[in-house]
Design an enzyme around this catalytic site. Structure first.
Site, PDB file in Angstrom:
ATOM      1  N   ASP A  34      -1.172  29.718  14.451  1.00 59.64           N
ATOM      2  CA  ASP A  34      -1.576  28.498  15.173  1.00 59.64           C
ATOM      3  C   ASP A  34      -1.929  27.351  14.226  1.00 59.64           C
ATOM      4  OD1 ASP A  34      -3.866  29.507  14.091  1.00 59.64           O
ATOM      5  OD2 ASP A  34      -4.963  29.726  15.982  1.00 59.64           O
ATOM      6  N   LYS A 190      -3.825  -9.921  -9.876  1.00 57.52           N
ATOM      7  CA  LYS A 190      -3.107  -9.226  -8.797  1.00 57.52           C
ATOM      8  C   LYS A 190      -3.597  -9.705  -7.437  1.00 57.52           C
ATOM      9  CE  LYS A 190      -3.712  -4.535  -7.558  1.00 57.52           C
ATOM     10  NZ  LYS A 190      -3.522  -3.125  -7.945  1.00 57.52           N
ATOM     11  N   THR A 222       2.208   3.904  -5.233  1.00 60.22           N
ATOM     12  CA  THR A 222       3.572   3.519  -4.819  1.00 60.22           C
ATOM     13  C   THR A 222       4.329   2.873  -5.977  1.00 60.22           C
ATOM     14  OG1 THR A 222       2.929   1.277  -4.184  1.00 60.22           O
ATOM     15  CG2 THR A 222       2.740   2.984  -2.489  1.00 60.22           C
TER      16      THR A 222
HETATM   17  C1  R5P Z   1      -6.096  -0.215  -7.584  1.00 64.55           C
HETATM   18  O1  R5P Z   1      -7.152  -0.768  -7.587  1.00 64.55           O
HETATM   19  C2  R5P Z   1      -5.681   0.764  -8.633  1.00 64.55           C
HETATM   20  O2  R5P Z   1      -6.336   0.556  -9.848  1.00 64.55           O
HETATM   21  C3  R5P Z   1      -4.178   0.739  -8.823  1.00 64.55           C
HETATM   22  O3  R5P Z   1      -3.805  -0.523  -9.352  1.00 64.55           O
HETATM   23  C4  R5P Z   1      -3.466   0.980  -7.521  1.00 64.55           C
HETATM   24  O4  R5P Z   1      -3.995   2.111  -6.914  1.00 64.55           O
HETATM   25  C5  R5P Z   1      -1.983   1.146  -7.723  1.00 64.55           C
HETATM   26  O5  R5P Z   1      -1.373   1.355  -6.489  1.00 64.55           O
HETATM   27  P1  R5P Z   1       0.170   1.110  -6.314  1.00 64.55           P
HETATM   28  O6  R5P Z   1       0.893   1.898  -7.370  1.00 64.55           O
HETATM   29  O7  R5P Z   1       0.477   1.618  -4.925  1.00 64.55           O
HETATM   30  O8  R5P Z   1       0.434  -0.348  -6.423  1.00 64.55           O
END
Ligand code: R5P
Length: 293
Positions: A34, A190, A222
């Site tokens: 299950d 960023k 990602t």
């Molecule tokens: C965010 O604050 C982390 O330090 C990384 O920059 C982030 O987790 C990277 O995520 P991704 O590869 O999805 O852009």
């Protein structure tokens, strides 16, 4: 001391056991028809220190659940102490309610662990709005850093690089690492629109034309952050771009995307087992555990 694992971090767990001359005994984990979790210790744990070595990736939810069940079972069987070694600790990025009604997942994850384990040892947890693990963990929580290992790797393999931190959070370690290898460093700005959409802007341009560049981040998930950072470095004339991450989650074909964005090589630690692993964090973890023997 018994070293066990719920399925992730098997190689690290075995190496740790051998270095610490401790018994390695993996758990049997499965599911009933299950879907209910089945878990069993295969070695006597009564009176022992039980070390569960488990990165929370892949499958963060299942990993958390497995660890909670394993820790509670160890205690129920009479273990003296339960230590969780989580080279990668998931859920730390959701450290506030970004939108009304959201779950602050880091707090829920920590609450579950606080209840089940006696101590946590982890590597470079994502501490952004939290300054220390103490803000969420009530059990002793040790934060190790792979910075020194990254420095060693760069010294041996990429001596003459310029270091880039892809955002202000990463700048703390990018700057420290650059200082230790005597390299120039800059940070990008960023902007994150959602989980799969970020932009990167060079705000303090330094000369990177014709140079090799290493972009360093704690997590590559990602890969969008490092893809955009790599494109920006290329635009400014970088010769070769390397992407270094402590935790290579590398979901949704991230490694492939990074290649397409012009990254020559992705380099990660084995906090999460992956083909890009070039840096071994086992010595850090072994040192941290020696005090428990
Ligand atoms: C965010 O604050 C982390 O330090 C990384 O920059 C982030 O987790 C990277 O995520 P991704 O590869 O999805 O852009």
């Amino acid at each position: 001391m018994i070293i066990t694992t719920c399925g992730n971090s098997v190689n690290i767990a075995k190496k740790m056991a051998s270095k610490l001359k401790a018994k390695y005994s993996p758990l049997t984990i499965g599911a009933f028809p299950d879907g209910d979790l089945y878990l069993r210790f295969n070695h006597e744990v009564k009176g022992q220190t039980v070390v569960i070595v488990q990165s929370f990736q892949p499958h963060p939810d299942q990993s958390l659940f497995d660890v909670v069940f394993a820790a509670e079972t160890a205690k129920d069987l009479g273990a003296k102490k339960v230590i969780l070694v989580a080279p990668y600790l998931a859920y730390m990025r959701q450290d506030k309610r970004f939108n009304p009604g959201e779950c602050i997942s880091s707090r829920v994850m920590a609450k579950l662990l606080n209840h089940s384990i006696d101590k946590l040892i982890t590597v470079d947890p994502h501490l952004h709005r939290y300054k220390s693990l103490k803000e969420v963990f009530t059990v002793p929580a040790v934060r190790l850093t792979a910075d020194g290992l990254l420095v060693d790797y760069l010294k041996k393999n990429l001596r003459k690089v310029v270091i880039i931190g892809p955002d202000w959070e990463s700048y703390q370690w990018a700057e420290d690492i650059a200082h230790k290898i005597g390299a120039e460093v800059t940070v990008l700005e960023k902007t994150r629109y959602n989980s799969r959409h970020v932009t990167e802007k060079m705000i303090h341009p330094i000369i990177i034309k014709g140079k090799d560049v290493a972009i360093i981040d704690d997590i590559i998930s990602t890969g969008h952050t490092l893809c955009e950072a790599a494109k920006s470095a290329k635009k400014f004339g970088a010769r070769n771009v390397y992407a270094l991450g402590v935790h290579g989650l590398l979901v949704e074909n991230a490694a492939e995307k990074l290649k397409k964005a012009g990254v020559k090589k992705v380099i990660t630690t084995n906090c999460i087992e992956h083909g890009t692993n070039r840096i071994d964090v086992t010595p850090l973890l072994v040192e941290a555990l020696r005090k428990e023997k």
